[in-house]
Motif scaffolding. Structure first.
Motif, PDB file in Angstrom:
ATOM      1  N   MET A   1     -46.581 -31.960  19.654  1.00 33.48           N
ATOM      2  CA  MET A   1     -45.792 -31.047  20.451  1.00 33.48           C
ATOM      3  C   MET A   1     -44.346 -31.563  20.467  1.00 33.48           C
ATOM      4  O   MET A   1     -44.120 -32.752  20.670  1.00 33.48           O
ATOM      5  CB  MET A   1     -46.367 -30.985  21.864  1.00 33.48           C
ATOM      6  CG  MET A   1     -45.749 -29.900  22.678  1.00 33.48           C
ATOM      7  SD  MET A   1     -46.508 -29.595  24.293  1.00 33.48           S
ATOM      8  CE  MET A   1     -48.228 -29.589  23.956  1.00 33.48           C
ATOM      9  N   PRO A   2     -43.387 -30.692  20.267  1.00 29.63           N
ATOM     10  CA  PRO A   2     -41.978 -31.106  20.249  1.00 29.63           C
ATOM     11  C   PRO A   2     -41.514 -31.638  21.604  1.00 29.63           C
ATOM     12  O   PRO A   2     -41.989 -31.213  22.652  1.00 29.63           O
ATOM     13  CB  PRO A   2     -41.224 -29.833  19.894  1.00 29.63           C
ATOM     14  CG  PRO A   2     -42.228 -28.880  19.401  1.00 29.63           C
ATOM     15  CD  PRO A   2     -43.537 -29.283  19.961  1.00 29.63           C
TER      16      PRO A   2
ATOM     17  N   VAL B   1     -38.780 -33.698  27.767  1.00 29.02           N
ATOM     18  CA  VAL B   1     -39.863 -32.806  28.171  1.00 29.02           C
ATOM     19  C   VAL B   1     -40.616 -32.409  26.908  1.00 29.02           C
ATOM     20  O   VAL B   1     -40.011 -31.952  25.940  1.00 29.02           O
ATOM     21  CB  VAL B   1     -39.324 -31.551  28.896  1.00 29.02           C
ATOM     22  CG1 VAL B   1     -40.450 -30.579  29.206  1.00 29.02           C
ATOM     23  CG2 VAL B   1     -38.579 -31.934  30.157  1.00 29.02           C
ATOM     24  N   SER B   2     -41.937 -32.602  26.910  1.00 28.90           N
ATOM     25  CA  SER B   2     -42.783 -32.155  25.804  1.00 28.90           C
ATOM     26  C   SER B   2     -43.334 -30.784  26.160  1.00 28.90           C
ATOM     27  O   SER B   2     -43.904 -30.605  27.242  1.00 28.90           O
ATOM     28  CB  SER B   2     -43.942 -33.128  25.580  1.00 28.90           C
ATOM     29  OG  SER B   2     -43.464 -34.368  25.147  1.00 28.90           O
ATOM     30  N   ARG B   3     -43.113 -29.828  25.257  1.00 34.17           N
ATOM     31  CA  ARG B   3     -43.601 -28.471  25.494  1.00 34.17           C
ATOM     32  C   ARG B   3     -43.702 -27.743  24.166  1.00 34.17           C
ATOM     33  O   ARG B   3     -43.055 -28.119  23.198  1.00 34.17           O
ATOM     34  CB  ARG B   3     -42.698 -27.716  26.463  1.00 34.17           C
ATOM     35  CG  ARG B   3     -41.258 -27.612  26.015  1.00 34.17           C
ATOM     36  CD  ARG B   3     -40.416 -26.729  26.900  1.00 34.17           C
ATOM     37  NE  ARG B   3     -40.492 -27.093  28.282  1.00 34.17           N
ATOM     38  CZ  ARG B   3     -39.588 -26.841  29.196  1.00 34.17           C
ATOM     39  NH1 ARG B   3     -38.494 -26.210  28.856  1.00 34.17           N
ATOM     40  NH2 ARG B   3     -39.737 -27.182  30.427  1.00 34.17           N
ATOM     41  N   PRO B   4     -44.502 -26.683  24.110  1.00 32.88           N
ATOM     42  CA  PRO B   4     -44.615 -25.900  22.872  1.00 32.88           C
ATOM     43  C   PRO B   4     -43.278 -25.259  22.506  1.00 32.88           C
ATOM     44  O   PRO B   4     -42.431 -25.010  23.369  1.00 32.88           O
ATOM     45  CB  PRO B   4     -45.649 -24.824  23.209  1.00 32.88           C
ATOM     46  CG  PRO B   4     -46.257 -25.196  24.498  1.00 32.88           C
ATOM     47  CD  PRO B   4     -45.354 -26.176  25.168  1.00 32.88           C
ATOM     48  N   MET B   5     -43.078 -24.986  21.238  1.00 32.32           N
ATOM     49  CA  MET B   5     -41.839 -24.355  20.774  1.00 32.32           C
ATOM     50  C   MET B   5     -41.630 -22.995  21.430  1.00 32.32           C
ATOM     51  O   MET B   5     -40.499 -22.581  21.633  1.00 32.32           O
ATOM     52  CB  MET B   5     -41.847 -24.218  19.256  1.00 32.32           C
ATOM     53  CG  MET B   5     -41.723 -25.554  18.550  1.00 32.32           C
ATOM     54  SD  MET B   5     -41.792 -25.421  16.760  1.00 32.32           S
ATOM     55  CE  MET B   5     -40.194 -24.724  16.435  1.00 32.32           C
ATOM     56  N   SER B   6     -42.689 -22.320  21.780  1.00 32.16           N
ATOM     57  CA  SER B   6     -42.567 -21.016  22.429  1.00 32.16           C
ATOM     58  C   SER B   6     -41.913 -21.117  23.808  1.00 32.16           C
ATOM     59  O   SER B   6     -41.421 -20.125  24.337  1.00 32.16           O
ATOM     60  CB  SER B   6     -43.936 -20.347  22.555  1.00 32.16           C
ATOM     61  OG  SER B   6     -44.806 -21.141  23.349  1.00 32.16           O
TER      62      SER B   6
END
Length: 71
Positions: A1-2, A17-22
């Protein structure tokens, strides 16, 4: 996850912060609770495992400064 880097305008701390690209465009709150944050521009370094890139053959590459125009 980016992972995305942010800086808090209130306290000056930087955090990830790690979160999905969406969800990349969503805002993030500072770990200390501040809401005024800005997303930082991150750079990515890409390297190859093959070592140095071999030079292109003489006259190849096309374009003016690719060896074909004599400049």
């Amino acid at each position: 996850m980016p992972r995305y880097d942010y800086r808090c305008r209130a306290c000056g701390d930087t955090f990830e912060v790690s979160r999905p690209m969406s969800e990349a465009s969503e805002s993030a709150s500072c770990p200390k609770g501040h809401a005024d944050t800005v997303k930082l521009l991150s750079t990515v370094a890409v390297t190859s495992r093959g070592g140095a890139v071999p030079p292109s053959p003489a006259g190849g590459g096309g374009g003016c400064c690719g060896g074909g125009c004599g400049c």
